[in-house]
Write a protein that holds these residues in place. Structure first.
Motif, PDB file in Angstrom:
ATOM      1  N   ILE A 185       2.659  -4.666 -12.845  1.00  0.00           N
ATOM      2  CA  ILE A 185       1.451  -4.109 -12.239  1.00  0.00           C
ATOM      3  C   ILE A 185       1.268  -4.659 -10.827  1.00  0.00           C
ATOM      4  O   ILE A 185       0.973  -3.927  -9.878  1.00  0.00           O
ATOM      5  N   GLU A 186       1.436  -5.972 -10.677  1.00  0.00           N
ATOM      6  CA  GLU A 186       1.290  -6.596  -9.352  1.00  0.00           C
ATOM      7  C   GLU A 186       2.265  -5.987  -8.348  1.00  0.00           C
ATOM      8  O   GLU A 186       1.905  -5.669  -7.214  1.00  0.00           O
ATOM      9  N   LYS A 187       3.500  -5.794  -8.781  1.00  0.00           N
ATOM     10  CA  LYS A 187       4.525  -5.222  -7.898  1.00  0.00           C
ATOM     11  C   LYS A 187       4.191  -3.766  -7.554  1.00  0.00           C
ATOM     12  O   LYS A 187       4.371  -3.335  -6.404  1.00  0.00           O
ATOM     13  N   ASN A 188       3.711  -3.015  -8.538  1.00  0.00           N
ATOM     14  CA  ASN A 188       3.369  -1.630  -8.276  1.00  0.00           C
ATOM     15  C   ASN A 188       2.248  -1.502  -7.241  1.00  0.00           C
ATOM     16  O   ASN A 188       2.264  -0.614  -6.392  1.00  0.00           O
ATOM     17  N   ILE A 189       1.258  -2.399  -7.353  1.00  0.00           N
ATOM     18  CA  ILE A 189       0.173  -2.393  -6.377  1.00  0.00           C
ATOM     19  C   ILE A 189       0.722  -2.718  -4.981  1.00  0.00           C
ATOM     20  O   ILE A 189       0.425  -2.038  -3.995  1.00  0.00           O
ATOM     21  N   ASP A 190       1.541  -3.768  -4.881  1.00  0.00           N
ATOM     22  CA  ASP A 190       2.108  -4.157  -3.584  1.00  0.00           C
ATOM     23  C   ASP A 190       2.974  -3.047  -2.996  1.00  0.00           C
ATOM     24  O   ASP A 190       2.912  -2.759  -1.795  1.00  0.00           O
ATOM     25  N   ASP A 191       3.787  -2.422  -3.846  1.00  0.00           N
ATOM     26  CA  ASP A 191       4.661  -1.339  -3.367  1.00  0.00           C
ATOM     27  C   ASP A 191       3.843  -0.144  -2.888  1.00  0.00           C
ATOM     28  O   ASP A 191       4.188   0.500  -1.888  1.00  0.00           O
ATOM     29  N   ALA A 192       2.757   0.154  -3.604  1.00  0.00           N
ATOM     30  CA  ALA A 192       1.913   1.289  -3.218  1.00  0.00           C
ATOM     31  C   ALA A 192       1.257   1.042  -1.867  1.00  0.00           C
ATOM     32  O   ALA A 192       1.181   1.937  -1.014  1.00  0.00           O
ATOM     33  N   ILE A 193       0.774  -0.183  -1.635  1.00  0.00           N
ATOM     34  CA  ILE A 193       0.144  -0.515  -0.354  1.00  0.00           C
ATOM     35  C   ILE A 193       1.181  -0.480   0.765  1.00  0.00           C
ATOM     36  O   ILE A 193       0.932   0.054   1.857  1.00  0.00           O
ATOM     37  N   LYS A 194       2.357  -1.029   0.499  1.00  0.00           N
ATOM     38  CA  LYS A 194       3.418  -1.036   1.515  1.00  0.00           C
ATOM     39  C   LYS A 194       3.807   0.382   1.912  1.00  0.00           C
ATOM     40  O   LYS A 194       4.008   0.697   3.082  1.00  0.00           O
ATOM     41  N   LYS A 195       3.908   1.240   0.905  1.00  0.00           N
ATOM     42  CA  LYS A 195       4.277   2.624   1.165  1.00  0.00           C
ATOM     43  C   LYS A 195       3.162   3.379   1.874  1.00  0.00           C
ATOM     44  O   LYS A 195       3.408   4.229   2.740  1.00  0.00           O
ATOM     45  N   THR A 196       1.940   3.059   1.539  1.00  0.00           N
ATOM     46  CA  THR A 196       0.783   3.783   2.071  1.00  0.00           C
ATOM     47  C   THR A 196       0.474   3.378   3.498  1.00  0.00           C
ATOM     48  O   THR A 196       0.272   4.221   4.366  1.00  0.00           O
ATOM     49  N   VAL A 197       0.416   2.085   3.760  1.00  0.00           N
ATOM     50  CA  VAL A 197      -0.038   1.599   5.060  1.00  0.00           C
ATOM     51  C   VAL A 197       1.167   1.152   5.892  1.00  0.00           C
ATOM     52  O   VAL A 197       1.401  -0.030   6.105  1.00  0.00           O
ATOM     53  N   ASP A 198       1.948   2.129   6.324  1.00  0.00           N
ATOM     54  CA  ASP A 198       3.073   1.907   7.230  1.00  0.00           C
ATOM     55  C   ASP A 198       2.619   2.353   8.614  1.00  0.00           C
ATOM     56  O   ASP A 198       2.441   3.539   8.876  1.00  0.00           O
ATOM     57  N   PHE A 199       2.394   1.389   9.513  1.00  0.00           N
ATOM     58  CA  PHE A 199       1.830   1.694  10.812  1.00  0.00           C
ATOM     59  C   PHE A 199       2.828   2.311  11.780  1.00  0.00           C
ATOM     60  O   PHE A 199       2.438   2.956  12.747  1.00  0.00           O
TER      61      PHE A 199
END
Length: 460
Positions: A185-199
């Protein structure tokens, strides 16, 4: 008698004819490409991103099953965990709190295996709960990086089952299994944020649009060109409702006169560098480039309708030519009237901050011109006429500066460089720095200070 008539004719002809002057032309320096020194500007762009926008994007990315264990033989538990409702993000103690509602379908196996015979029974249960996670936030390689850890797991109900003569809580059985899906779950949250907030795509797209040369003045055909070199960024910090990150852009800003210049933006060459802090003030160094052809046209207009007289002798300036010679500007004036021909002045280009004009300091006749005038037209060599001419040998860059400032202000008045990205700020007055000359242009280096903020509203 015949000689006397001839001499009188010569004298009368000389008296009635207009004098023609021929001075030695100071040749310009050898031709070379237009190259000039540039000092980089530094634009501060503190970026604000709504936590709500990040929340919306995570919910688009993270859906459905977030953990599944299909093997019941290893620990007597098989389970599937789903995201049950939208994830919520909150600010808590400088970290981002992630609230994840979930549901779990659990199969619990109980019994024993004897003599190769399985004596098991399996029960199925559905549980609803909320996982709370805390994320530490930083920026790495253009992307928002988080380090998320589960801080709490709260089941909304605690069903139980009777095994033999004992009543066993299902949550008591399930909670130890958290260690298996906790990391997932922790990894999924981190991966989702990384994928979402790519500047990177957003920042580069915004810089590309800002780098397109923009017309500052149609009358003077002046253009503002912005060329980014490096981008700096601090670690992101979590505010009450926003994620804040200081960004700065090292760039070159020019004001160019003439045809529309090309954009020099190279998205592959822009480097993002991590820094601990970025100054909050904008310091933009603007270069106002005036080609000699443009300056000649303006100064020629200055002389229109003017006569320079001494008694009955008068001259007009029909045309002005400029060029560079050994660090000075040569001003060639084509005269008509009591004297025809070209005379040459030279001086150092300077800037008048009050009138915002480029003029020529210590303007004087070139040595050969002065010698020629003393012999042929001493009245024109006088300091009085030279001072009058000097007044016309100037041109204002105020319209260019004002239009350039307006153009920069347009970029800072809720300017949308792309959907969801808005730039706001303030610009102070333009301050003169220095002048450089080369064989193609006069370059005025100026400074503009102010503040700029970039807000992401509706992150795409």
């Amino acid at each position: 008698m015949k000689n006397l008539v001839w001499l009188l004719a010569v004298v009368l002809t000389a008296c009635s004819s207009v004098k023609k002057i021929e001075s030695l032309k100071p040749e310009p320096d050898d031709a070379a490409p237009l190259i000039y020194d540039t000092e980089p500007s530094f634009l501060n762009m503190p970026v604000e991103i709504s936590i709500q926008d990040i929340e919306n994007q995570i919910n688009k990315t993270l859906n459905g099953v977030i953990y599944e264990d299909k093997d019941i033989t290893d620990d007597d538990i098989k389970l599937t965990v789903w995201k049950q409702a939208p994830i919520q993000l909150r600010s808590e103690g400088g970290k981002m709190k992630v609230i994840l509602p979930l549901k779990a379908k659990i199969f619990y196996r109980y019994g024993t295996s004897k003599l190769g015979i399985d004596l098991y029974d399996t029960r199925e249960f559905d549980l609803n709960g909320v996982v709370s996670l805390l994320s530490e936030v930083n920026l790495l390689n253009w992307k928002l990086q988080t380090k998320t850890r589960i801080s709490d797991l709260d089941w909304k109900e605690s069903p139980s089952m009777t095994i033999g003569s004992k009543v066993v809580s299902i949550t008591y059985l399930v909670d130890p299994a958290i260690k298996y899906f906790k990391g997932k779950i922790e990894k999924n949250i981190d991966d989702a944020i990384k994928k979402t907030v790519d500047f990177k795509p957003q920042v580069l797209d915004a810089l590309a649009k800002m780098s397109e040369p923009s017309l500052a003045s149609e009358t003077y055909q002046s253009w503002v060109r912005f060329t980014p070199i490096e981008v700096y960024a601090t670690d992101a910090t979590i505010g009450k409702s926003t994620l804040v990150m200081d960004m700065g852009v090292k760039c070159k800003i020019e004001t160019l006169v003439g045809a529309k210049p090309k954009s020099l933006f190279n998205r592959d060459a822009v480097v993002l560098k991590a820094v601990k802090s970025v100054p909050h003030a904008v310091n933009a160094k603007v270069i106002a480039v005036s080609t000699y052809a443009d300056a000649e046209a303006i100064i020629t207009k200055n002389f229109a309708g003017q006569e320079f007289a001494s008694g009955s002798r008068k001259v007009k300036v029909e045309q002005v030519k400029l060029w560079h010679k050994s660090g000075k500007i040569v001003v060639a004036l084509t005269l008509s009237g009591s004297l025809n021909g070209d005379i040459y002045l030279s001086g150092f280009p300077a800037y008048n901050a009050q009138t915002k004009e480029i003029y020529f300091d210590n303007l004087d006749y070139v040595l050969d011109t002065k010698s020629t005038l003393i012999k042929a037209a001493n009245w024109l060599a006088s300091g009085t006429i030279l001072k009058k001419m000097q007044q016309a040998c100037r041109y204002s860059i105020a319209p260019n500066l004002e239009e350039g400032k307006k153009q920069l202000q347009r970029y800072t008045s809720n300017y949308s460089v792309m959907p969801g990205v808005f730039v706001n700020g303030t610009m102070n007055d333009v301050v003169f720095d220095k002048i450089q000359v080369n064989n193609k242009a006069i370059l005025a280096f100026l400074e503009v200070s102010g503040k700029v903020t970039v807000k992401v509203d509706g992150f795409k």
